[in-house]
Design an enzyme around this catalytic site. Structure first.
Site: not given
Ligand code: CP
Length: 304
Positions: A52-53, A81, A102, A130
């Site tokens: 999603r993100t 590496k 991320r 988040h």
């Molecule tokens: N909600 C969320 O962060 O989903 P993903 O891990 O799929 O990005």
């Protein structure tokens, strides 16, 4: 309120007025898409899996008519590496206008922001924060409940390692909620968040049982027990099936209870719940696009 060139690392960096402003911009962009990122490049750097993100950031950038150049896994990059995060970011900032990162390690987004002269958006750092998920969660609550104030909100599941619940509790503290925290004792909300709530005179209760705790809620925010966050796999095995919401679980809840989940789910919400009027988790995922459009446009200085 200045957003241009700003890093988005923690929801703590946003005032109440700034949160409401982002939601307003998101609503405007959802209704009237604009080519606000034309000529700009966004770099999604994903060192940890995401559906999603990552995809909604890309969709948001494309809706703003910007371009995307990044990676979905560090396995195909020079990180393999031995390149450091610092050097990766120092390089990527030369190619792009905005970095979305991320990473499994807490603090990685903050480090990336220190390395980069371009804005950095945290797309999740370990069990820490988040913030863009929180903004889309707030947007979802705001749209479905017509506001954010005085709501009864239950948070269920892994409240210890769940970065989405940590960020959500912090942000909702601006709006006088009443929280019900439902989790096994070993996965309860960390004390630092409870102290913050006490200091802000926000009411909360803690329980290990779903029923009757969910029966007077406006929002139930369910989270996955996250295998990848447990230091000990045996501990994960103990808690993995702790909760499961079925239609039967919902037999006495308020008619307008809305169930949210940041997704992915494993087995904590039964599929039969999807077709009840309570489930809004797929709408919630869709709301990632306008909210991330708003953040991209704001940090690029395309909206004041
Ligand atoms: N909600 C969320 O962060 O989903 P993903 O891990 O799929 O990005």
């Amino acid at each position: 309120m200045v957003f241009k060139d700003r890093d988005v690392i923690s929801i703590n960096d946003f005032s109440k007025d700034e949160i409401l402003y982002v939601l307003k911009i998101a609503k405007n962009l959802e209704q009237n898409p604009k080519p606000l990122a034309k000529g700009k490049i966004m770099a999604p750097l994903f060192f940890e899996p995401s559906t999603r993100t990552r995809m909604s950031f890309i969709a948001a950038m494309e809706r703003l008519e910007g371009e995307v150049d990044g990676f979905a896994s560090s396995k195909i990059t020079s990180v393999k590496k031995g390149e450091t995060l610092w050097d990766t970011v120092k390089t990527v900032e030369k190619y792009t206008d905005l970095i979305v990162i991320r990473h499994p390690l807490e603090g990685a987004a903050r480090l990336a922001a220190e390395a980069s002269s371009k804005p950095v958006i945290n797309a999740g750092d370990g069990a820490n924060q988040h913030p863009t998920q929180t903004l889309l969660d707030l947007y979802t609550i705001w749209k479905t409940k017509g506001g954010l104030t005085n709501l009864k909100i239950g948070l269920l599941g892994d409240l210890k390692y769940g970065r989405t619940v940590h960020s959500l509790v912090t942000a909702m503290a601006h709006f006088n909620p009443k929280f019900t925290f439902i989790s096994p004792e070993a996965l309860k909300m960390p004390d630092s968040y409870l102290i913050m709530l006490d200091e802000n005179k926000i009411q909360y209760t803690e329980t290990e049982e779903i029923l009757p705790a969910i029966n007077d809620l406006d929002i139930l925010y369910v989270t996955r027990i996250q295998k990848e966050r447990f230091p000990d796999p045996i501990e994960y095995e103990r808690y993995k099936g702790a909760y499961r919401i079925t239609k039967n679980t919902l037999s006495s809840v308020k008619k307008d209870l809305k169930i949210m989940h940041p997704l992915p789910r494993v087995n904590e919400i039964c599929k039969e719940v999807d077709n009840t009027g309570h489930a809004i988790y797929f709408e919630q995922a869709a709301n990632g696009i306008p909210v991330r459009e708003a953040l991209i446009a704001l940090v690029l200085g395309k909206i004041k």
